[in-house]
Design a protein around this motif. Sequence first.
Motif, PDB file in Angstrom:
ATOM      1  N   LEU A 222     -17.539 -61.660  14.296  1.00 44.73           N
ATOM      2  CA  LEU A 222     -16.592 -62.034  15.339  1.00 44.73           C
ATOM      3  C   LEU A 222     -15.757 -60.813  15.734  1.00 44.73           C
ATOM      4  N   PRO A 223     -15.271 -60.796  16.974  1.00 42.25           N
ATOM      5  CA  PRO A 223     -14.533 -59.618  17.444  1.00 42.25           C
ATOM      6  C   PRO A 223     -13.381 -59.202  16.538  1.00 42.25           C
ATOM      7  N   THR A 224     -12.814 -60.141  15.777  1.00 38.44           N
ATOM      8  CA  THR A 224     -11.650 -59.821  14.947  1.00 38.44           C
ATOM      9  C   THR A 224     -11.983 -59.826  13.461  1.00 38.44           C
ATOM     10  N   GLU A 225     -13.276 -59.807  13.092  1.00 35.38           N
ATOM     11  CA  GLU A 225     -13.664 -59.861  11.689  1.00 35.38           C
ATOM     12  C   GLU A 225     -14.551 -58.673  11.314  1.00 35.38           C
ATOM     13  N   HIS A 232     -14.761 -68.361   8.936  1.00 42.45           N
ATOM     14  CA  HIS A 232     -14.399 -67.505  10.060  1.00 42.45           C
ATOM     15  C   HIS A 232     -13.017 -67.915  10.565  1.00 42.45           C
ATOM     16  N   GLN A 233     -12.186 -66.923  10.812  1.00 41.64           N
ATOM     17  CA  GLN A 233     -10.848 -67.195  11.321  1.00 41.64           C
ATOM     18  C   GLN A 233     -10.623 -66.389  12.601  1.00 41.64           C
ATOM     19  N   PRO A 234     -10.913 -66.986  13.757  1.00 45.47           N
ATOM     20  CA  PRO A 234     -10.682 -66.268  15.023  1.00 45.47           C
ATOM     21  C   PRO A 234      -9.200 -65.971  15.202  1.00 45.47           C
ATOM     22  N   LYS A 235      -8.933 -64.795  15.768  1.00 43.39           N
ATOM     23  CA  LYS A 235      -7.545 -64.367  15.949  1.00 43.39           C
ATOM     24  C   LYS A 235      -7.113 -64.374  17.412  1.00 43.39           C
ATOM     25  N   ASP A 236      -8.066 -64.522  18.328  1.00 45.37           N
ATOM     26  CA  ASP A 236      -7.698 -64.555  19.741  1.00 45.37           C
ATOM     27  C   ASP A 236      -8.607 -65.535  20.470  1.00 45.37           C
ATOM     28  N   TYR A 237      -8.328 -65.744  21.752  1.00 42.49           N
ATOM     29  CA  TYR A 237      -9.063 -66.757  22.520  1.00 42.49           C
ATOM     30  C   TYR A 237     -10.526 -66.378  22.708  1.00 42.49           C
ATOM     31  N   THR A 238     -10.814 -65.099  22.838  1.00 40.44           N
ATOM     32  CA  THR A 238     -12.211 -64.680  22.975  1.00 40.44           C
ATOM     33  C   THR A 238     -12.992 -65.036  21.731  1.00 40.44           C
ATOM     34  N   ALA A 239     -12.473 -64.721  20.560  1.00 37.78           N
ATOM     35  CA  ALA A 239     -13.149 -65.047  19.308  1.00 37.78           C
ATOM     36  C   ALA A 239     -13.271 -66.556  19.115  1.00 37.78           C
ATOM     37  N   LEU A 240     -12.304 -67.318  19.610  1.00 38.82           N
ATOM     38  CA  LEU A 240     -12.337 -68.771  19.458  1.00 38.82           C
ATOM     39  C   LEU A 240     -13.569 -69.378  20.114  1.00 38.82           C
ATOM     40  N   LEU A 241     -14.016 -68.779  21.209  1.00 39.96           N
ATOM     41  CA  LEU A 241     -15.164 -69.320  21.934  1.00 39.96           C
ATOM     42  C   LEU A 241     -16.465 -69.141  21.162  1.00 39.96           C
ATOM     43  N   TYR A 242     -16.454 -68.288  20.138  1.00 40.17           N
ATOM     44  CA  TYR A 242     -17.616 -68.085  19.278  1.00 40.17           C
ATOM     45  C   TYR A 242     -17.611 -69.048  18.093  1.00 40.17           C
ATOM     46  N   THR A 243     -16.925 -70.157  18.242  1.00 42.02           N
ATOM     47  CA  THR A 243     -16.839 -71.182  17.192  1.00 42.02           C
ATOM     48  C   THR A 243     -17.079 -72.556  17.819  1.00 42.02           C
ATOM     49  N   SER A 278     -20.571 -72.158  24.093  1.00 47.15           N
ATOM     50  CA  SER A 278     -20.424 -71.576  22.760  1.00 47.15           C
ATOM     51  C   SER A 278     -21.743 -71.418  22.002  1.00 47.15           C
ATOM     52  N   PRO A 279     -22.695 -72.352  22.107  1.00 51.01           N
ATOM     53  CA  PRO A 279     -23.970 -72.127  21.404  1.00 51.01           C
ATOM     54  C   PRO A 279     -24.659 -70.826  21.802  1.00 51.01           C
ATOM     55  N   ASP A 280     -24.529 -70.411  23.059  1.00 48.39           N
ATOM     56  CA  ASP A 280     -25.126 -69.155  23.494  1.00 48.39           C
ATOM     57  C   ASP A 280     -24.413 -67.969  22.861  1.00 48.39           C
ATOM     58  N   LEU A 281     -23.093 -68.014  22.829  1.00 46.87           N
ATOM     59  CA  LEU A 281     -22.333 -66.914  22.243  1.00 46.87           C
ATOM     60  C   LEU A 281     -22.648 -66.776  20.761  1.00 46.87           C
ATOM     61  N   VAL A 282     -22.722 -67.900  20.057  1.00 48.50           N
ATOM     62  CA  VAL A 282     -23.017 -67.875  18.622  1.00 48.50           C
ATOM     63  C   VAL A 282     -24.445 -67.397  18.373  1.00 48.50           C
ATOM     64  N   GLY A 283     -25.393 -67.835  19.199  1.00 46.27           N
ATOM     65  CA  GLY A 283     -26.774 -67.406  19.039  1.00 46.27           C
ATOM     66  C   GLY A 283     -26.936 -65.917  19.241  1.00 46.27           C
ATOM     67  N   HIS A 284     -26.300 -65.381  20.279  1.00 41.09           N
ATOM     68  CA  HIS A 284     -26.368 -63.942  20.518  1.00 41.09           C
ATOM     69  C   HIS A 284     -25.806 -63.150  19.334  1.00 41.09           C
ATOM     70  N   LEU A 285     -24.715 -63.625  18.777  1.00 39.51           N
ATOM     71  CA  LEU A 285     -24.028 -62.869  17.737  1.00 39.51           C
ATOM     72  C   LEU A 285     -24.683 -63.001  16.365  1.00 39.51           C
ATOM     73  N   PHE A 286     -25.065 -64.223  16.002  1.00 43.36           N
ATOM     74  CA  PHE A 286     -25.524 -64.477  14.637  1.00 43.36           C
ATOM     75  C   PHE A 286     -27.032 -64.693  14.512  1.00 43.36           C
ATOM     76  N   GLY A 287     -27.702 -65.113  15.585  1.00 37.18           N
ATOM     77  CA  GLY A 287     -29.137 -65.329  15.519  1.00 37.18           C
ATOM     78  C   GLY A 287     -29.516 -66.780  15.293  1.00 37.18           C
ATOM     79  N   THR A 288     -30.787 -67.074  15.537  1.00 38.26           N
ATOM     80  CA  THR A 288     -31.265 -68.460  15.509  1.00 38.26           C
ATOM     81  C   THR A 288     -31.445 -69.003  14.096  1.00 38.26           C
ATOM     82  N   GLU A 289     -31.483 -68.138  13.092  1.00 36.56           N
ATOM     83  CA  GLU A 289     -31.679 -68.600  11.712  1.00 36.56           C
ATOM     84  C   GLU A 289     -30.370 -68.698  10.936  1.00 36.56           C
TER      85      GLU A 289
END
Length: 526
Positions: A222-225, A232-243, A278-289
Amino acid sequence: MRLLFLGIGFWVQAQPPKLVIGIVVDQMRADYLRRFVGPKSRGLGRLLQEGIVYWNCHYPYFPTYTGPGHASLYTGATPAYHGIVANDWWERALGRTWYCVEDTTVHPVGTDSPKGKRSPRTLLATTLADELRYACRFRNKTLGIALKDRSAILPIGRSGTLALWFDPQKGMWITSSYYRDSLPAWVVRFNAQRYPDSLLRVPWTLAKGHACSDESPYEGTLPTETSPTFPHQPKDYTALLYTPAGNWLTLELARHAIQAESLGRGPCPDFLSISLSSPDLVGHLFGTESCEIEDLYRKLDKDLADFLAYLSRRFKPGEVVLFLTADHGAAPTPEVLAQQGFSAGRYPEKELRARAEAFLRTTLSLPETTEVFAAFLNQNFYFSRRLSPGQRREAALRLKEWLLEQPNVLAAYTFAELAGPGSSTYTFSRVQAGYLPARSGDVVVIYAPGWIEGDYPTGTTHGSIWTYDTHVPLVWWGLLPWSRAVYQPVRITQVVPTLAFWLGVPLPSAATDAPLPEVLDAAFSP
């Protein structure tokens, strides 16, 4: 809309549904319906138990991105006809990239961010929402809601009543002056609740019972981790969308929209497009597995269960019809495949461009200072305007020959080929269906299966013509008290013709595909 045979030689058509809801789960692969739906599911599981399920639905073009996906779904056409050829393309006249819903003539509403300068003006074809508005003489409402601006704007076309998207700088839902000069009072009240602030105080924890492993070198952070592992603890609104909070926010706003706008209570059917980004953002960042994608879908299932329960309380049977699909799929994380001996990887695109440019300078005897490419994006090579028309034609032919000699390149096509007669071959027909000469490149390259665009160092992406990107779920709910499974291949461009015939409105301007007979049979059966 049901038909009753009266025994006197004709059919009588009953009223259509009062509200049509389309839900797009961004980057949802078709196999996720089986991977992430538990036996007690009342969200996705309820849709499977009570819906018409098309298990073999595909996008029939290249590239499979978010903007083209939403536009194709709701126009019933491919990018060659509706014009949204990618999320961004090279605008030759301006000499820069152009974002698919960018509009410098409008101003933001609800924010001072340039993210509010958005509209559907680049969309060339009408959508189902446009035709529904026209048929009802603009007495009904069509709304689009999504975290991403393009996912909110494109589905409701040029005549949409209101599109709302999220500004991660302010943590608020916004729109543009294309739709209205101020936010509706109910949106102002929703923003005033400061739900994002409350959600930022809640860590994303991994639920029990997952089969995944929570540590992989191929996951991003995540942008703040600094670590890709739970919690995961998002610290801003952008990171929140990845949850999972992003899905909850979107569906909660949709529920408020239904109530505040009295959707489904007017003289004509209303339309609500919901896209879960959000599923797209999470998939891009973490992957399908990843455990993140698995846990996100388990939590999305609960959010969908609450939303379906709300619809069942608010509407009578037959008053609302809902379909759920995706705008594209996603590739398996290439390193995971490569470890098991598959042919897969991240294509070295910067290197490919540099080598291609050097090759063309030598082949065409161009000076070292000559700019050959204006841009290379979306697997499209755009030639510099400094090349003459004759040089462009020669460069395209030479570049195609060179590309076909490169490792893990399956096909390449020139602008002359793609603007010419069609072909039934799988690769060519998909590329041509997504090609618009004014917005697409001069040469398009297609990578072999398993090889993805190289912009993402971790996680995954999408965009190819291969089934992991084209194969999406399609479920219709609100027609039958039981389920029905359909395994014959269908195209996403059949959704809109189906709804047009069901609602009795004109087909969108570029929609030429056939409707889905199973849905119409259920809609028109006694």
